[in-house]
Design an enzyme around this catalytic site. Structure first.
Site, short mmCIF file in Angstrom:
data_model
loop_
_atom_site.label_atom_id
_atom_site.label_comp_id
_atom_site.label_asym_id
_atom_site.label_seq_id
_atom_site.Cartn_x
_atom_site.Cartn_y
_atom_site.Cartn_z
N VAL A 1 0.86 -1.52 0.22
CA VAL A 1 -0.15 0.27 -0.32
C VAL A 1 0.95 1.40 -0.12
O VAL A 1 0.50 2.02 -0.91
CB VAL A 1 -1.05 -0.43 0.88
CG1 VAL A 1 -1.71 1.07 1.22
CG2 VAL A 1 -1.72 -0.77 1.41
N GLU B 1 -10.54 5.17 5.46
CA GLU B 1 -11.32 5.04 4.63
C GLU B 1 -10.84 3.41 3.65
O GLU B 1 -11.82 2.87 3.24
CB GLU B 1 -11.31 5.70 3.05
CG GLU B 1 -12.33 5.71 2.19
CD GLU B 1 -13.78 4.87 2.81
OE1 GLU B 1 -14.38 6.32 2.36
OE2 GLU B 1 -14.03 4.59 2.65
N GLU C 1 -2.41 -14.52 3.70
CA GLU C 1 -1.26 -14.66 4.66
C GLU C 1 -0.51 -15.37 4.26
O GLU C 1 -1.73 -16.76 4.31
CB GLU C 1 -2.12 -13.80 5.72
CG GLU C 1 -2.21 -12.17 5.86
CD GLU C 1 -1.18 -11.40 5.21
OE1 GLU C 1 -0.37 -11.83 5.92
OE2 GLU C 1 -1.18 -10.67 5.09
N LYS D 1 -14.13 -4.87 9.59
CA LYS D 1 -14.22 -4.37 8.23
C LYS D 1 -16.02 -4.13 8.48
O LYS D 1 -16.17 -3.21 8.88
CB LYS D 1 -14.04 -4.87 6.63
CG LYS D 1 -12.74 -4.69 6.22
CD LYS D 1 -12.45 -4.68 4.93
CE LYS D 1 -10.77 -5.29 4.75
NZ LYS D 1 -10.95 -6.56 4.46
N1 LIG Z 1 -2.48 -4.85 0.63
C1 LIG Z 1 -3.32 -4.45 0.47
O1 LIG Z 1 -4.51 -4.74 -0.56
C2 LIG Z 1 -4.31 -3.76 1.62
C3 LIG Z 1 -5.86 -3.17 1.52
C4 LIG Z 1 -5.93 -2.68 2.25
C5 LIG Z 1 -5.88 -2.08 3.76
N2 LIG Z 1 -4.49 -3.20 3.71
C6 LIG Z 1 -4.10 -2.92 5.54
O2 LIG Z 1 -2.35 -1.74 4.71
C7 LIG Z 1 -1.49 -2.08 5.88
C8 LIG Z 1 -0.25 -2.11 5.06
O3 LIG Z 1 -0.52 -3.35 3.87
P1 LIG Z 1 0.11 -3.67 3.07
O4 LIG Z 1 -0.26 -5.09 2.22
O5 LIG Z 1 1.32 -2.92 2.69
O6 LIG Z 1 1.69 -4.76 4.11
P2 LIG Z 1 3.20 -5.26 3.42
O7 LIG Z 1 3.70 -5.39 2.04
O8 LIG Z 1 3.04 -6.48 4.60
O9 LIG Z 1 4.05 -4.32 3.72
C9 LIG Z 1 4.27 -3.37 5.02
C10 LIG Z 1 5.16 -2.41 5.07
O10 LIG Z 1 5.68 -2.23 6.85
C11 LIG Z 1 6.71 -1.78 7.26
N3 LIG Z 1 6.73 -2.09 8.81
C12 LIG Z 1 6.27 -3.13 9.31
N4 LIG Z 1 6.74 -3.10 10.72
C13 LIG Z 1 6.58 -2.29 10.88
C14 LIG Z 1 7.29 -1.47 12.01
N5 LIG Z 1 7.29 -1.58 12.50
N6 LIG Z 1 7.95 0.29 11.58
C15 LIG Z 1 7.85 0.67 10.63
N7 LIG Z 1 7.19 0.22 9.70
C16 LIG Z 1 7.02 -1.04 9.73
C17 LIG Z 1 7.55 -2.70 6.43
O11 LIG Z 1 8.52 -2.78 6.37
P3 LIG Z 1 9.40 -3.48 5.46
O12 LIG Z 1 9.53 -3.12 3.97
O13 LIG Z 1 10.93 -2.38 6.36
O14 LIG Z 1 9.75 -4.69 5.53
C18 LIG Z 1 6.23 -3.01 5.14
O15 LIG Z 1 6.98 -1.45 4.51
C19 LIG Z 1 -1.86 -3.36 6.74
O16 LIG Z 1 -2.71 -2.40 7.46
C20 LIG Z 1 -3.38 -3.85 5.93
O17 LIG Z 1 -4.42 -4.40 6.50
C21 LIG Z 1 -3.57 -3.26 3.18
#
Ligand SMILES: NC(=O)c1ccc[n+]([C@@H]2O[C@H](COP(=O)([O-])OP(=O)(O)OC[C@H]3O[C@@H](n4cnc5c(N)ncnc54)[C@H](OP(=O)(O)O)[C@@H]3O)[C@@H](O)[C@H]2O)c1
Length: 399
Positions: free
Chosen positions: A16, A122, A183, A198
């Protein structure tokens, strides 16, 4: 109104975070200044110059020039720390973390009020579908009967693949995990928790009631098998995981997450794979259907961008329905019609059917259709996962 100058501190640069970066770079009308991005893994290669990043959250949280924190990490506990600290320090916050919001909603809303900042999310419910702001603003004065939908792209993908390609649950789950759609610990998705988080957020904006997720019954698709898909196909249905919240009386609602049979005349029938859909039913607007991508960096990033833009104009959710107190009660004292595929008579009896309308006993496949109380299912919620059964609601309530 002139937009306030935003100086953004961002947490997370994954799916994201990078999606938002792309969306921001392509949005000509809106410029936001990302001052710093905090990430975790020092060994990862990044698309941007390393001068944009920090590994120390305090570089953002203690920087008084940063007035907006965009939290996009995948760790709900740490997200809560970041979000509450940021608001305590007078910064507005945008997040996409449904688990963190649903489990701490009251505290976060109170903090927003106390610190007079914006707290927007959102992207946390159905990603690109703008359902929260619609429920908050458009349906403010509407008599809203119910909101239901497909809120989880991962389970919808699994169900679509099982239906279209005749694959088993385990086969599709492995494939979905390999593709990164689910996951490595799939429980949040396949047991319906993600959909429930949600649903709880949506319930707050639809009806003004803050529910603890633990109060809401969720049953996912872990135990589905080919017989269930075959049964649905023979009857002309698809099976979808459908969260539901709706009115039981003027001031009382019920809600739950359950697989549901969907016939081809329903909006949700055509919502397949990673797509999400939401159906709102109201007295004057009648039925309305929202459809869009429920996941993905760009789709989710676009919802985050919309929040960033809203925040620049000082927009806040006002939780008007919570103040109006039109809905004050929550009940599980309703009857649902369900299909139960089972193996042993003792399991069937434990479900506690009030009335059975159809039953079938085959060599390796038995089912009944009948009415059961939601309160009974909730009481059985932990045991249900261990029983060799699968439950699907036919979608008929108020029986
Ligand atoms: N993916 C989707 O389609 C989607 C849709 C709706 C909502 N969301 C929500 O959006 C959020 C992010 O999802 P994502 O899919 O983007 O996750 P992701 O691809 O796994 O990326 C997670 C990011 O968080 C960073 N991170 C983890 N722990 C951290 C910490 N303690 N301090 C600083 N950075 C940290 C990671 O760092 P590194 O890069 O260093 O590993 C990585 O950059 C989640 O809450 C998810 O539920 C996701």
């Amino acid at each position: 109104m002139v937009a306030n100058k935003l100086r953004i501190g961002m947490f997370g640069y994954g799916c994201v975070g990078q999606g938002l970066d792309d969306v921001l770079n392509n949005s000509k009308g809106f410029k936001a200044d990302i001052v710093k991005i905090c990430v975790k893994d020092k060994s990862k290669e990044r698309r941007l110059d390393m001068s944009n990043f920090t590994f120390n959250k305090n570089d953002i949280l203690n920087d008084p020039s940063i007035n907006l924190v965009v939290e996009l990490i995948d760790d709900a506990d740490e997200a809560l720390n970041i979000v509450t600290t940021a608001m305590e320090k007078g910064k507005s916050v945008i997040t996409a973390n449904k688990k963190m919001i649903a489990n701490n909603h009251k505290r976060l809303i109170d903090l927003q009020e106390k610190k007079n900042v914006s707290f927007l999310y959102e992207a946390s419910a159905c990603a690109s579908i703008p359902i929260i702001r619609n429920l908050e603003e458009y349906y403010d004065n509407e008599l809203l009967f119910s909101v239901r939908g497909i809120f989880n792209g991962s389970t919808n993908y699994i169900l679509s693949q099982m239906y279209d390609n005749g694959l088993s649950f385990d086969e599709v789950l492995k494939d979905a995990q390999a593709k990164g759609y689910v996951e490595s610990d799939p429980s949040l998705d396949i047991d319906g928790y993600d959909a429930k988080f949600k649903l709880c957020i949506i319930t707050t904006h639809a009806y003004g009631l803050l529910l603890e997720p633990e109060e809401v019954f969720n049953y996912g698709i872990r135990n589905i098998n080919k017989f269930d898909i075959q049964f649905a196909k023979e009857k002309g249905f698809k099976i979808k995981l459908v969260p539901y919240v709706g009115k039981v009386e003027d001031n009382t609602i019920t809600s739950y997450v359950l697989p549901r049979f969907i016939s081809d005349d329903r909006y949700l029938y055509g919502v397949d794979n990673e797509f999400n859909g939401v159906v709102a039913e109201a007295a004057f607007a009648d039925k309305q259907f929202f459809y869009g991508k429920g996941a993905g960096g760009h789709a989710t990033g676009s919802a985050v961008l919309s929040d960033i833009s809203a925040s620049s104009y000082g927009y806040k959710y006002e939780y008007k329905k919570k103040e109006q107190k039109g809905v004050t009660g929550y009940t599980r004292d309703i009857l649902l019609e369900v299909y139960l595929r089972y193996r042993t008579e003792s399991d069937r009896k434990r479900i506690g059917f009030k009335k059975i309308t159809e039953s079938f006993v085959g060599k390796d496949y038995k089912y009944v259709i009948g009415t059961v109380s939601l309160a009974r299912l909730y009481a059985l919620r932990h045991e249900l996962l261990k029983m060799d059964v699968f439950l699907i609601t036919t979608g008929r309530e108020d029986l």
